[in-house]
Design an enzyme around this catalytic site. Structure first.
Site, PDB file in Angstrom:
ATOM      1  CG  ASP A  55     -25.462   2.242  15.320  1.00 49.26           C
ATOM      2  OD1 ASP A  55     -25.944   1.104  15.154  1.00 49.26           O
ATOM      3  OD2 ASP A  55     -25.332   2.758  16.436  1.00 49.26           O
TER       4      ASP A  55
ATOM      5  CG  HIS B  81     -32.645   2.339  21.893  1.00 49.25           C
ATOM      6  ND1 HIS B  81     -31.891   2.491  23.035  1.00 49.25           N
ATOM      7  CD2 HIS B  81     -32.002   3.067  20.941  1.00 49.25           C
ATOM      8  CE1 HIS B  81     -30.839   3.258  22.787  1.00 49.25           C
ATOM      9  NE2 HIS B  81     -30.891   3.616  21.523  1.00 49.25           N
TER      10      HIS B  81
ATOM     11  CD  GLU C 145     -26.492   2.876  21.742  1.00 46.17           C
ATOM     12  OE1 GLU C 145     -26.302   2.744  20.522  1.00 46.17           O
ATOM     13  OE2 GLU C 145     -27.181   3.802  22.222  1.00 46.17           O
TER      14      GLU C 145
ATOM     15  CD  GLU D 176     -26.133  -0.837  17.991  1.00 42.03           C
ATOM     16  OE1 GLU D 176     -26.022  -0.949  16.755  1.00 42.03           O
ATOM     17  OE2 GLU D 176     -26.014   0.239  18.591  1.00 42.03           O
TER      18      GLU D 176
ATOM     19  CG  ASP E 215     -22.759   2.275  19.041  1.00 43.94           C
ATOM     20  OD1 ASP E 215     -21.634   2.714  18.794  1.00 43.94           O
ATOM     21  OD2 ASP E 215     -23.803   2.972  18.975  1.00 43.94           O
TER      22      ASP E 215
ATOM     23  NE  ARG F 235     -25.924   5.992  26.168  1.00 44.23           N
ATOM     24  CZ  ARG F 235     -26.344   5.513  25.013  1.00 44.23           C
ATOM     25  NH1 ARG F 235     -26.444   6.296  23.940  1.00 44.23           N
ATOM     26  NH2 ARG F 235     -26.642   4.236  24.901  1.00 44.23           N
TER      27      ARG F 235
ATOM     28  CD  GLN G 162     -25.413   9.658  22.265  1.00 43.79           C
ATOM     29  OE1 GLN G 162     -25.016   8.822  23.081  1.00 43.79           O
ATOM     30  NE2 GLN G 162     -26.451   9.449  21.490  1.00 43.79           N
TER      31      GLN G 162
ATOM     32  CE  LYS H  13     -24.171   6.512  20.063  1.00 43.15           C
ATOM     33  NZ  LYS H  13     -24.908   5.323  20.492  1.00 43.15           N
TER      34      LYS H  13
ATOM     35  CB  THR I  85     -18.021   0.158  17.153  1.00 39.12           C
ATOM     36  OG1 THR I  85     -18.307   1.562  17.186  1.00 39.12           O
ATOM     37  CG2 THR I  85     -19.312  -0.616  16.940  1.00 39.12           C
TER      38      THR I  85
ATOM     39  CD  GLU J 240     -33.048   1.864  26.002  1.00 37.88           C
ATOM     40  OE1 GLU J 240     -34.203   1.472  25.796  1.00 37.88           O
ATOM     41  OE2 GLU J 240     -32.059   1.457  25.355  1.00 37.88           O
TER      42      GLU J 240
END
Lengths: 394, 394
Positions: free
Chosen positions: B106, B113, B179, B181, B213, B217, B220, B233, B237, B338
């Site tokens: 990844d 970002h 996420e 992607e 993904d 948080r 993480q 993570k 996925t 975000e």
């Protein structure tokens, strides 16, 4: 028929019986078991097609009850006569990667190593991060570049930037290093959304190999923030060809050195999987370090429980490695960056002052552990020679 | 025989033709191609056993000349009559993971970002690390937990510690995020010790999928120093079931927004693989963001060149993802951390103020790109629903 001779003091006696994948000229790779200086062809010995495959994964997936049954059967058969054509001198065979690697995770479970690396990579901070004693820190590596002992290691190219340089440059790594580790191989996996408890380690893990996690320290130092090591590690990870079953390591089990603070409940109970394994690192044939696995802070049972506590599934062939094995003494450090303190304190190898790896250098990591009745169990060795960088022009 | 009808304006016209693996009741998974609202059975259409496999890897490994040949043949056949029993309504089939994932990497290729995450995770430092504009930062994820769209996502448990808490606690993630992607799938790999040049992208990469993904948080933030994200993570996925070939994305190609400083030579030449793909993120059916892929700083050609510049081999089925796609505007952010600025600025979803994911929430990411002659190419969607945590008792 023949009896396989086991030399006195061989670390590959009947109490060990590690599995590997071998080939002989003109015949395809297949499973074998090591006894003394011989490899015994398991497809021939047991007449079972699972051992005719070029990888052990089919057997590993059969589970612990079957692993026990096969070990008992092999032990009984090898105590007597076996067919002549099932036995090959180990010097006459080619060894292959013993299992197809599913996912590869590398931990960081030696307090001595993590402290030393913290001092070297982040000299102005506390060497251990706040999380380190609460969880076994680890990350995913590249499964596709796990190679068997003997595979040449091409010096990696990439970006590196010294703190006093204005911009990064491209070229061959100047700080190529090793990491001496033990790796654990999952036999039976787990479903997505489930977890493997800390007490279920031996139900899922088949055995252990030696690992050399080759590391380009200059590439790693520049790239690793904030998402961790990548190209500094992904070019090659070497493993030994003999997969030592956990069943052979019963006499090596011992308590961990001690964990303070006590870990969270999901990590408790795995403290009885400390392992009294002695590693030896040889650089161009000269012994430079003897890393003691018994000093590791986190056990492999805790690593697997942590790895799956979020519901991540495990698969047959998953490899998780301990991270560099380092003890408290300077000559117990399993990476050259520690052994030479960032290159500032060279070690003498064959009369020369040495820091990081030069082209042509060979590194061999071997290990033994206590077996029953004062015997020793051998892991064999993982070895690799550094080849000149390719494509270094830009 | 029948003609496959393509509704006006369908993003799955003859210029797209993405590949997937599908099954029908009582029949095993096999390869298909999407046209309009139908799935066409490729093993039946082309009478080629490579498409009867439950994964596309065999076809992907055949290489670019063969990919072109098959695309031309399918295009010609689908313009006319095809056997009735080769055509299935997409609503009547089950879609599977389209390829067996070898290694999963990844990246972190959106400047918006990376800047936003830097501000949120490290508020007292420069948001972008010094390496960020010199190399596409990335790391390895867990290949074994890549799942197809529609797979339930069990809320992960693990350790988390808020800055004001004295010690970590264990439990279900409280900050479960997404996420959005794009992911790129390697068809033909490369040998260990070799590298894939930045201009060789289309020789090796077959096509692209959508990726979610999923990210915890809180897990993480506590675990990620110094070796990067791991359990935050690795639990899941999700990827879309339709693998869009690069050949369908020619009209979407565009220059990157611009790179300053100019990257090192091994990364130059891949600037023409910017992609004008529009992503849409829906939360419980309500659109909350439209991340523009055209804003990405690093191109996928640069990602692959970087990934292999150290001699790491690539394999058929390798998946490398872009990292979260975020644009400069608030509603262009492809992650909820975000979008809600760390949970401090909730968004309205179906009339409720929302920050991170609750059990039962569904997230769907879809995307389209320009096709020839003013048409649109669809990626389909990647969707997942959050299920209650298991084993949350300790």
């Amino acid at each position: 028929m023949t009896v396989v001779d086991v030399p006195d003091g061989s670390p590959f006696g009947l109490a060990n019986l590690p599995y590997g994948v071998f080939s002989t000229p003109g015949a395809p790779p297949r499973a074998g078991v090591r006894l003394g200086d011989a490899v015994v062809d398991l497809a021939r010995l047991l007449d079972d097609p699972v051992f005719a495959a070029p990888e052990l994964n089919g057997f590993l997936a059969q589970g612990r009850a079957r692993w026990t049954q096969v070990r008992e059967r092999i032990t009984a058969l090898l105590a007597g006569d076996v067919p002549d054509d099932a036995v090959h001198p180990v010097a006459a065979v080619t060894m292959h990667l013993p299992f197809a690697v599913a996912d590869y995770v590398d931990f960081y479970a030696s307090e001595h190593h993590a402290t030393n690396l913290g001092r070297l990579f982040r000299p102005d901070s506390e060497p251990l991060m706040p999380n380190w004693k609460h969880l076994p820190v680890g990350y995913h590596g590249r499964a596709g570049t796990v190679v068997v002992s003997g595979t040449e290691v091409v010096r990696p190219c990439g970006q590196r930037k010294a703190p006093d340089e204005p911009a990064p440059t491209y070229g061959p790594s100047r700080r190529l290093d090793i990491e001496a580790e033990l790796g654990f191989v999952v036999g039976t996996g787990s479903a997505l959304g489930e977890r493997i408890g800390v007490d279920e380690f031996a139900e899922h893990v088949f055995g252990a190999v030696l690992v050399n996690d080759w590391s380009a320290r200059d590439l790693q130092a520049w790239e690793y923030v904030p998402l961790g090591p990548h190209l500094g590690k992904s070019f090659a990870t070497s493993v030994s060809p003999w997969l030592v079953p956990l069943a052979a390591l019963e006499a090596a089990r011992m308590p961990l050195p001690g964990q303070d603070p006590q870990p969270l409940p999901y990590l408790r109970g795995g403290e009885d999987w400390g392992l009294d394994v002695d590693l030896v690192v040889e650089w161009n044939g000269e012994e430079v370090a003897r890393p003691p696995y018994r000093e590791m802070y986190w056990s492999p049972a805790q690593m697997l429980a942590h790895l799956t506590v979020n519901g991540a599934s495990a698969r047959t062939g998953d490899l998780f490695a301990s991270g560099t094995v380092s003890g408290p003494e300077p000559r117990q450090r399993g990476a050259f960056i520690e052994l030479t303190w960032g290159g500032k304190e060279p070690v003498t190898v064959k009369g020369e002052q040495r820091t990081f790896l030069l082209d042509g250098d060979e590194v061999t990591i071997s290990a033994t552990a206590p077996g029953p009745g004062g015997t020793r169990i051998g892991f064999g060795e993982v070895s690799g020679t550094v080849a000149r960088a390719r494509g270094a022009h830009d």
